[in-house]
Design a protein around this motif. Sequence first.
Motif, PDB file in Angstrom:
ATOM      1  N   SER A 365      39.631  36.974  47.965  1.00  0.00           N
ATOM      2  CA  SER A 365      41.048  37.240  47.738  1.00  0.00           C
ATOM      3  C   SER A 365      41.440  38.466  48.554  1.00  0.00           C
ATOM      4  CB  SER A 365      41.325  37.481  46.250  1.00  0.00           C
ATOM      5  OG  SER A 365      41.063  36.320  45.493  1.00  0.00           O
ATOM      6  N   ASN A 366      42.378  38.302  49.481  1.00  0.00           N
ATOM      7  CA  ASN A 366      42.865  39.393  50.326  1.00  0.00           C
ATOM      8  C   ASN A 366      44.216  39.901  49.828  1.00  0.00           C
ATOM      9  OD1 ASN A 366      40.957  39.520  52.794  1.00  0.00           O
ATOM     10  ND2 ASN A 366      41.433  37.329  52.668  1.00  0.00           N
ATOM     11  N   LYS A 367      44.411  41.211  49.994  1.00  0.00           N
ATOM     12  CA  LYS A 367      45.682  41.821  49.605  1.00  0.00           C
ATOM     13  C   LYS A 367      46.128  42.829  50.660  1.00  0.00           C
ATOM     14  CE  LYS A 367      44.858  41.472  44.605  1.00  0.00           C
ATOM     15  NZ  LYS A 367      44.756  42.225  43.316  1.00  0.00           N
ATOM     16  N   ASN A 368      47.431  42.974  50.786  1.00  0.00           N
ATOM     17  CA  ASN A 368      48.050  44.008  51.625  1.00  0.00           C
ATOM     18  C   ASN A 368      47.637  43.921  53.095  1.00  0.00           C
ATOM     19  OD1 ASN A 368      49.002  44.953  49.139  1.00  0.00           O
ATOM     20  ND2 ASN A 368      47.326  46.418  48.933  1.00  0.00           N
ATOM     21  N   GLY A 369      47.473  42.714  53.578  1.00  0.00           N
ATOM     22  CA  GLY A 369      47.188  42.535  54.993  1.00  0.00           C
ATOM     23  C   GLY A 369      45.732  42.400  55.357  1.00  0.00           C
ATOM     24  N   ALA A 370      44.811  42.538  54.416  1.00  0.00           N
ATOM     25  CA  ALA A 370      43.401  42.286  54.700  1.00  0.00           C
ATOM     26  C   ALA A 370      43.234  40.817  55.086  1.00  0.00           C
ATOM     27  CB  ALA A 370      42.537  42.620  53.497  1.00  0.00           C
ATOM     28  N   ALA A 371      42.287  40.531  55.991  1.00  0.00           N
ATOM     29  CA  ALA A 371      42.128  39.170  56.490  1.00  0.00           C
ATOM     30  C   ALA A 371      40.653  38.813  56.637  1.00  0.00           C
ATOM     31  CB  ALA A 371      42.859  39.003  57.820  1.00  0.00           C
ATOM     32  N   LEU A 372      39.871  39.023  55.581  1.00  0.00           N
ATOM     33  CA  LEU A 372      38.450  38.704  55.610  1.00  0.00           C
ATOM     34  C   LEU A 372      38.235  37.249  55.216  1.00  0.00           C
ATOM     35  CD1 LEU A 372      37.035  41.946  53.949  1.00  0.00           C
ATOM     36  CD2 LEU A 372      37.258  41.418  56.378  1.00  0.00           C
TER      37      LEU A 372
END
Length: 401
Positions: A365-372
Amino acid sequence: MAALAVAGVASAQSSVTLFGVVDASISGYSNSSRDVRNAFLNRGSVKTSSRQLANGGYNSSRLGFRGTEDLGGGLSASFWLEAPISNDDGQQGVATFNRRSTVSLSGPFGEVRLGRDYTPTFWNDTVFDPFGTNGVGTNLISTANTSFGAFGTPAATVGSFANGGKSNYDRASNTIGYFLPPNLGGFYGQLMYGFSEKTKYSPGIATPDILNTQRQGRYVGGRFGYANGPLDVALAYGSSTVGDDYYAGITSKVNTFNLGASYDFGPVKLFGEYSKAKNKLDSDNQRFTFSNVNSNSVDLTGYLLGVTVPVGVGLIRASYSAVKLDLNQPFAFNQRDPKANKLALGYVHNLSKRTALYATVARISNKNGAALTTGGPGFIANNTFTPKTSTGYDFGIRHAF
């Protein structure tokens, strides 16, 4: 005659060993991005996905040669050459030994090892991860740090083969390593120094005005731990120079600290790790202004909790990992720090000591622009869509020899 000569050398060095792993999996990846604007203009979600016959879902596929010669007096010399292979398509074989290529001298003093090898900080990432940093279950500390410490100017590629010079995260080249002897009552440790191998100019003004020509590639690190009975705990620190600008007096470094531990209770084995990495820009001529306060560094913090449970000939594996990127921008009031968390669950069924079937599923689950991602294609990311969730699975077989 040449073949007979080679055979004679091989028989004389009876400790030379051919070893390897062949791992293949049916793997699937799905990465979803969502429109986070208001309801009147919201365009919903978009997704990228792929299904592959992959390799390295349980153990990385490899082929290697290692050997030891007894020199007498407690001394021995050894070598280790280990190459990655892509058995899913056969495109990569023994073309580079960029997994490990070392020669060493060992004795009562410990071991001195020269060549390309694991960095001290990566040892904690892989040893204290129930999934061993392989497949879709790889912990987020490892996933995030892979790109966090990338060199400013990557090394030249080697055709279609894996490039071993893009960072000093998991392995470092051109290193001198020292390992403590194994008879210290459970205490162990290592030190590593990696040369940048850049050309120095005298006088300094003869230096070309090109980025990353003087310090990039240098690595310094160490790891010390204690393993006795069910307990294993280790801390590590490493500093990798990822970029430089000679005339601006600027050097970019990634400094990494982590602490990992595991404890085997018998019915279950627990794992844990805490990691802190700082991508820092050092300037010889830096002055304090409101524009650069706290803006010359980015922090990556992560932690991992994991467990393995033996079940007959099988092993259940599970982990939860999370990372947060601190951009250190105190005046960016509308900007939130990217972060992500991951849950992974897997099972390994050992058919023998060398052959195993495995299955793993994971979700990020990614938040605030994280893109893993768990793997596969990247997210669709633009002014409309923001990366959100990534799921993946591995179903495969591993054979070691």
